[in-house]
Structure formats: structure tokens, C-alpha cells
Design a protein around this motif. Structure first.
Motif, short mmCIF file in Angstrom:
data_model
loop_
_atom_site.label_atom_id
_atom_site.label_comp_id
_atom_site.label_asym_id
_atom_site.label_seq_id
_atom_site.Cartn_x
_atom_site.Cartn_y
_atom_site.Cartn_z
N UNK A 133 3.65 17.64 8.82
CA UNK A 133 4.36 16.91 9.86
C UNK A 133 4.39 15.39 9.66
N UNK A 134 3.26 14.81 9.25
CA UNK A 134 3.18 13.34 9.17
C UNK A 134 3.41 12.79 7.77
N UNK A 135 3.70 13.64 6.80
CA UNK A 135 3.53 13.22 5.41
C UNK A 135 4.77 12.62 4.78
N UNK A 136 5.90 12.73 5.42
CA UNK A 136 7.12 12.20 4.80
C UNK A 136 7.66 11.06 5.63
N UNK A 137 8.50 10.23 4.99
CA UNK A 137 9.02 9.05 5.67
C UNK A 137 10.52 9.14 5.89
N UNK A 155 -4.50 1.31 -0.49
CA UNK A 155 -5.40 1.29 0.66
C UNK A 155 -5.75 -0.12 1.07
N UNK A 156 -5.94 -1.01 0.08
CA UNK A 156 -6.31 -2.38 0.39
C UNK A 156 -5.17 -3.12 1.09
N UNK A 157 -3.95 -2.60 0.96
CA UNK A 157 -2.80 -3.24 1.61
C UNK A 157 -2.47 -2.59 2.95
N UNK A 158 -3.40 -1.80 3.50
CA UNK A 158 -3.04 -1.01 4.69
C UNK A 158 -2.67 -1.88 5.88
N UNK A 159 -3.26 -3.10 5.95
CA UNK A 159 -2.92 -3.96 7.09
C UNK A 159 -1.93 -5.05 6.72
N UNK A 160 -1.47 -5.05 5.47
CA UNK A 160 -0.54 -6.10 5.03
C UNK A 160 0.85 -5.80 5.57
N UNK A 161 1.61 -6.86 5.77
CA UNK A 161 2.96 -6.73 6.31
C UNK A 161 3.94 -6.48 5.16
N UNK A 176 -0.98 9.91 5.00
CA UNK A 176 -0.12 10.37 6.09
C UNK A 176 -0.22 9.44 7.31
N UNK A 177 -1.38 8.81 7.50
CA UNK A 177 -1.52 7.92 8.66
C UNK A 177 -1.30 6.45 8.32
N UNK A 178 -1.14 6.13 7.05
CA UNK A 178 -0.89 4.72 6.69
C UNK A 178 0.62 4.53 6.63
#
Lengths: 441, 441
Positions: free
Chosen positions: A188-192, B26-32, B72-74
């Protein structure tokens, strides 16, 4: 190295280490015979859970055991990894790709493979009979979502997100339910660029209802449960053609990149090895003791055997029936060596079960019928119980518990040689780049 | 369906979802920024445990994660399953088999593959870089025992039971130890015509000692541990040719059906994409901030990068180094977007470790060295700790515990297309039939 004995003992050769062959060999563990199991694979496969490998719930090793390790302590068993090419009934020996093997008793338990009613659809719609089928189906399903994500046109995206399952028996019902869950929950969450839940899963059955071997009431329950998961059930619908573009049916064409075959199996080359007549499904009619006419030393068991049951029906091609036949053949051999006779084979039907996704199942024990959540638990417990050994039940149980809690799946790997080629008419894909016009430079 | 945002943000494209690419994303997870990870496989692979898939301890799914589910959550990450074909530095875009992808920043983290020093040995001696390599090696090792069991001659049996591992680095040491254990313990009871413990495992190293990156004291310990398991260690020995019959070395020929390559890796096509000079191993010299000369928007990280370290050495091609470089590239991008500068990349070496079978390992933390059983435990805990998520650490830990207690292996399946063809000079095999002359009839 030690040789268990030097005196010649009767040689029992078993072709195939499925449920029938395995049960026969185990039932002969105390018999004064030398057993040789011949299989072209090195593992026994727990086929009832194969669809869970296809839908990424389980890994191949969770439902397969090396034949050798099953029999490592049963010293009268030798395992040979070979492909059978012929059976020489007169000389009492089998011919394999690694040599000939003589026998005094032969148990043929070589199983069935997918059958496409004479059509050339094997590459377009893989069935679900072995581990390779399962990993191939897994690859196709997961790649379809990947391709939809980079599809150039809405039509191509749609085609990639359509999944057709052919055949409304237990395999088709279980596959359709599992694909629907994969799309709606796991991915469900894995594609954009796509919404996996937009996938259509269409289950096509030629007959008037699903699960024809079950009572009508349970067929209806199965249909309702599938529809709750979003599966479209098309009964009374014949498949007319399967192409890389999709499936042509008597109810219309479905553009679909992925088609899965659950509509028919046929016995392997067994009849040609034995040079014998068969029924339409390639099954061989056997005597009441499961032997060949005129060849009391040759047994045919499992999917390969046509055995009358009741009301004009034959014994069904399911695991419990294969096990009973394997044990019966072993019993006949043991009794005959002891100079005793054996009662004819009689099939004891335990029931039929099929599962639909992670919350429902239908069970038919004859007088006793069950559906829904409780049936699903019973189904799970029964299947864990029938797994061999200690390791697999623990690991399968934990995998189920894990994905039950998290809705994730442990084995979502696309493995295999290469991505299958795109259908010939697909143009090279240009990735949609929503920000293309407005990029900083 | 929701689009995270409509305003254009800088696009960071990452080629490869290995340790470097994953750490950068992962290190860019909060980058715009909008991140697009491009990989030709759908999973991230924990390469340090790949040899355990090759030796049937673990299943592929135990050490691989779908890239999509990691992110999936990033929400600023898009994953694209494509094979890179070229990089257009001038136009700032990459060309893949599913289309072109523009970038503002590019992180090249495409890794290395097996390198045979210009020889055509890839089919004869698979290396250990991806899951396909690992399952191919597993198939070859298990099939060698199967073939020995049905070998027609003692010479052929001997050849099937000889295993040559080329290269005395951590991969070679770990493979040799694991094969020796497989033969001596796991398979001990499973065959009837051969004794698996008769297998010879020969580890061939061109240099004077094993594990050249470790202190000499630990090289000696590794050798002693391997010899205790029955491995023959041939140092100062060059491999001159690998044929289907065996391996020709400067110390003599070894007839062997199975050869495993652990002697060299080379960077993939990266340099040809970038049209740039490389060192002998295909690595690209980068500036202190890991960017390409004249292209501050292009980073090269992980195995593909040649980064000076100390004493004339380069940063080694190991997972911790790749992770640090990925994080550094991310940091440079984030800082640059914020108008800040970044200190040059500095590699912090945590140590080297290698394991030998199920009871020994060697660890070099610089001042602190460890070997034997305690090192083995530390190695196991460190590796479980670095596995991603919750599921895999639990399942890998349980698999290890299980095989530690039982000496059995969970994943002894021979999968794949077909048995590889027998070497051309092998005659058709006639199975030995000790009882042939004395059979009842």
C-alpha cells in the motif's frame, strides 16, 4: 565405510519424493528391503503452501526439505538425484539420466504438472506445481507493480495492474485472495506514482461456481470472502486465448500483464514410460491393490493413479489421498514378503479446505462445515501440523505471526535470470517527470 | 492519489541501493529534496552474510530487503527498478532501460562485481557478489555431493568431492570454513555410497598469508582454525587456469568439479558511464568531498570510489566505509543547499572481522585483537545488530541458533534452471549396483 548388510534384499524403487513416495518409504522403515528413492529434485515440497511462496509470504526453504535429510537416519533408504527416462517392465529396471536401476518392487509416484488443454500457454500463464513456478509467479507479480510505476501510458499502467487467475479451484481461490491482499495491504505505501490498491484481480472459472468439490454453501462463502477483498469473480466464463497482452474470455477481453494458471493438471510422462492407456488426465487405472494389471510388482500412486472412490467419482488428487496410497503400497509389499494378503485400498476422505486471504477459509468435513475466521485458524494449525520436522513448523508459524501482525511479507524478492522481456508492442518508456519543466538549473 | 508536494525541489538521484546508496538516502530523510533511487534489483542485500546463503545456512530473504519497503515511510524517496545505461553529465541526467531521469545531484553507488583478471572463468568459478551468485554456488556445492554419490569411477568421485576456493581474503576464508563444516557435519549421515567428510577443501592464496589486511598474528590463527576443520591452505600459490576439470596452480593441478572465486572484484561500468579514467580496479579518484573533478554535483561513493586513507592505502571496500561515504555525500548536499561548507571526508576505521566455521572468528580492532570462540560470538552479535529492521534479526538469529544446536542447515535446496551440464569428457554414468548379480527373480 559401513555397509548396512551384504545379503541381497528385495529392492524397492520409488519414483518421486512427493507425498505418496515419502509415505511409502517411511512405511517401509522396518521392512527388510533396500529402498531407492529417485527424484529429479533434491527436496520434498509441501505443495499446499506453495502459493504462499508465489505471493512472497514464505521462502522456498520454509516449505521444502532435502530428501536426504528426511531419511538420513533410515538406513534402508538410498536417495538418487536423477531424472527418469523410461521403465523397462520386462527387465524390471528403470532408466534414468544417470544410469539404470533394477527393482523387485516399483512404486510410481511421479505426480502431475500443469496442463493447458493442448494450448501453448505455459510461458504466458505459469501454473503452481513446483518451486520454480512459485518464484516465477512471484517475480511476475512484483515486476508488474514495478512496471506500472514506470508505465508510459495510462493503458499500459492499467494492463500491468490487472491480474487474471484462471481456475476457481483451491489454487485459484488462494492465489486470487493472496494477490488482492498483497496489493491492498502489503504494498500500500510502497509506490509513489501508482496506488497498488487500484490493482484488479479477476478470477475466471469455467463452471457455475467456485470450489466445485465443496458444497454449494461453502462456494458462496468463498465468493463473498473474495469479493470483500476486492477480487472480481467471473464464473461461467471460458478462457479462449492467453497472449502477452492479456486474456480473451467468453465474457470479454481483459488486458493483463500477469496471468496465473490454476485450471488443470495432468500426469507426467508416466504412461509413456509404462506404455499404457490412460484417461484424459493421463491417469492410469490400477487394480484394487494399486498395482498395474499383469504387473503385481508395480504400484501406481498419488496423482498418477486413477482409483475409484464413490458415486462414480475418483479419489481426488490431494495430499492426504497420496499419503494413504503410498502407505497402502508399502503395506502390500511388506505383507507379500511375509506371505500375507492385504485388503483392497480404501480411501478415507478427511475433508476439503481452502483459505481466502488472512482472515477466512472454508472447510468441508462432510457433515461438519466451517467458514470464516475460525476456519482460517483451523486451516493454519492443520498445515503447520503437517509440516515435517521441527524447524519448518517453528519458522512458518513465526513468519505467519509476523506478517499477520505487521501486514508485511518476508520474501518480496525478485530473483531469477532477468526481467522477462516486455511485450513486443510496448514502446520504450519515458519516465514521467512531474517537475521537468520547473527544475532549477 | 496524493502528491507529496507540487513545488519543484532539488532532485537527488542515487544509483545503487547498496550500503552507500541506502545510507545517503536515509541521511537525506529530513532534507528538502526529492530522492530517486535507481537499482536494477528490487532489494538491498546484506553482503557480509551472503556466503551463508551460498552454504545453505540462510535463505535469500533472510539477508535481503525490498528497497521499497525500507523507504515506504520516507516520503521524499521514489524507487525505480531500472538498469542504468549511461550518465549524461552535460545534461545532468541518467539514461536507463526504462527512460531518462534528470538530476540536480547524483550519487553514484553502483558497487563492484567479480573480476577474473581478464580470464574467462566466470562460468567455471562463480564469485560471491549477489544472490544469484550465492544460489548458484549453493547449487554447485550440493550437486557435487549428489554427483559423487552416483559417480562411475573413483576418479570422478574424487573430482566431485574436491572443492577449490580461490583467494584468502575474508570471503575465501569464510567460504572454505563453511564448506568444510557442511561436509563434515551437516551432510555426514545423508549419503550411502560416499562419505561427505572425505571431501577436500583447498584454499588457494597467491600471497604469503591469509587475510592480508589483518595483522600477521590473526592470519596465523585463521589458518590454524581452518586446518582444524580439515581445510588445506595453499599460500604462495598462483592460479594459472580454471577448467571444468579442475584448477591448474603453480603448486600443481587439482581435479575439482567445484571452484569458487573470492580473489578479486572490480567496479562495474561506472567509469564508462562517466567517460573517465580509473585505477586498475576500475575505481574513480574523487575530490576530498567525494565529488568528481569539475562536477561538484556528482558524488562517487562505496566500492566505485578511490579515496586515500593512510600509509598510502586507500579506504577499503567494506560495508562500514561505504556507509560513511554515503552519509558524507548526503551531508555535503544538505550543507550546500543550506549555503554551508563541509569538512573533507575522513574515514573512521572500526576494524576487520572474519569468521571461520561455527566456532571461531578473528577480529582486528587496531590495538585490540581477538580470536576464537569469543570473537565468533562478537561477530554474530555485530552482524545481527547491523541487519535492518526487526524481522530479519529475529529470523537470522533463530536460524543460527537452530543450526548451532542441530548442525543441520535450513536452506539445502538445489534450485535453478537445470543441473549444469556434466563436463564434456565424462562418460555416461552407470550406477554401481552391489546387489546386481545376486538378485531374486
Amino acid at each position: 565405510m559401513e555397509q548396512p548388510q551384504n545379503t541381497p534384499r528385495p529392492r524397492v524403487v520409488i519414483i518421486g519424493a512427493g507425498f505418496a513416495g515419502l509415505s511409502a518409504a517411511k512405511a517401509l522403515r522396518k521392512a527388510d528391503v533396500d529402498i531407492e528413492i529417485v527424484d529429479r529434485r533434491n527436496y520434498h515440497l509441501f505443495q499446499p503452501l506453495l502459493y504462499q511462496v508465489a505471493t512472497a509470504d514464505l521462502s522456498p526453504a520454509d516449505i521444502a526439505w532435502p530428501i536426504r535429510s528426511i531419511f538420513s537416519r533410515q538406513k534402508n533408504v538410498t536417495v538418487t538425484l536423477s531424472e527418469v527416462q523410461d521403465i523397462d517392465l520386462a527387465a524390471r529396471r528403470i532408466v534414468t539420466d544417470t544410469g539404470t536401476i533394477p527393482y523387485d518392487f516399483l512404486i510410481v509416484a511421479s505426480g502431475a504438472h500443469n496442463f493447458y488443454f493442448g494450448n501453448d500457454w505455459a510461458d504466458r500463464a505459469p501454473g503452481l506445481k513446483n518451486l520454480r513456478d512459485a518464484t516465477s509467479i512471484r517475480r511476475r507479480i512484483l515486476l508488474a507493480f514495478e512496471r506500472a510505476e514506470v508505465a508510459a501510458t495510462p493503458e499500459e499502467q492499467r494492463r500491468q495492474l490487472n491480474f487474471v487467475v484462471v481456475g476457481g479451484g483451491p489454487t485459484g481461490v488462494e492465489m486470487a485472495g493472496a494477490i488482492a491482499e498483497l496489493a491492498r495491504f502489503t504494498l500500500a505505501r510502497d509506490f509513489r506514482r501508482i496506488r497498488p490498491a487500484d490493482a484488479r484481480v479477476i478470477l475466471v472459472e469455467a463452471g457455475p461456481r467456485l470450489l466445485p468439490a465443496f458444497p454449494e454453501e461453502l462456494s458462496d462463502k468463498a465468493r463473498t470472502s473474495l469479493e470483500k477483498l476486492g477480487v472480481e469473480v467471473w464464473c461461467d466464463t471460458r478462457v479462449e486465448d492467453i497472449s502477452p497482452d492479456g486474456v480473451a474470455t467468453s465474457a470479454g477481453a481483459i488486458p493483463a500483464a500477469t496471468t496465473i494458471w490454476g485450471a488443470g493438471v495432468k500426469v507426467k510422462n508416466t504412461a509413456s514410460w509404462l506404455d499404457i492407456e490412460t484417461d484424459r488426465s493421463g491417469r492410469i487405472a490400477v487394480a484394487p491393490d494399486l498395482t498395474l494389471p499383469d504387473h503385481p510388482e508395480v504400484f501406481v500412486t498419488g496423482d498418477a493413479a486413477k482409483v475409484p472412490w464413490k458415486d462414480g467419482q475418483d479419489v481426488p488428487g490431494i495430499a492426504p489421498a497420496a499419503k494413504q496410497q503410498g502407505r497402502h503400497a508399502a503395506q502390500v509389499i511388506a505383507n507379500r514378503l511375509a506371505g500375507e494378503t492385504t485388503k483392497p485400498f480404501r480411501y478415507r476422505h478427511a475433508g476439503n479446505l481452502a483459505t481466502i486471504g488472512r482472515h477466512a477459509a472454508v472447510i468441508d468435513f462432510g457433515r461438519f462445515r466451517l467458514s470464516g475466521f475460525l476456519a482460517w485458524w483451523l486451516w493454519g494449525i492443520a498445515h503447520i501440523y503437517f509440516l515435517i520436522g521441527v524447524r519448518q513448523p517453528i519458522f512458518v508459524g513465526l513468519s505467519w505471526l509476523w506478517s499477520y501482525i505487521t501486514y508485511s511479507k518476508g520474501a518480496r524478492l525478485i530473483t531469477g535470470d532477468r526481467q522477462p522481456p516486455a511485450p513486443p508492442d510496448t514502446p520504450p518508456i519515458q519516465l514521467p517527470q512531474p517537475e521537468q519543466g520547473a527544475r532549477p538549473h
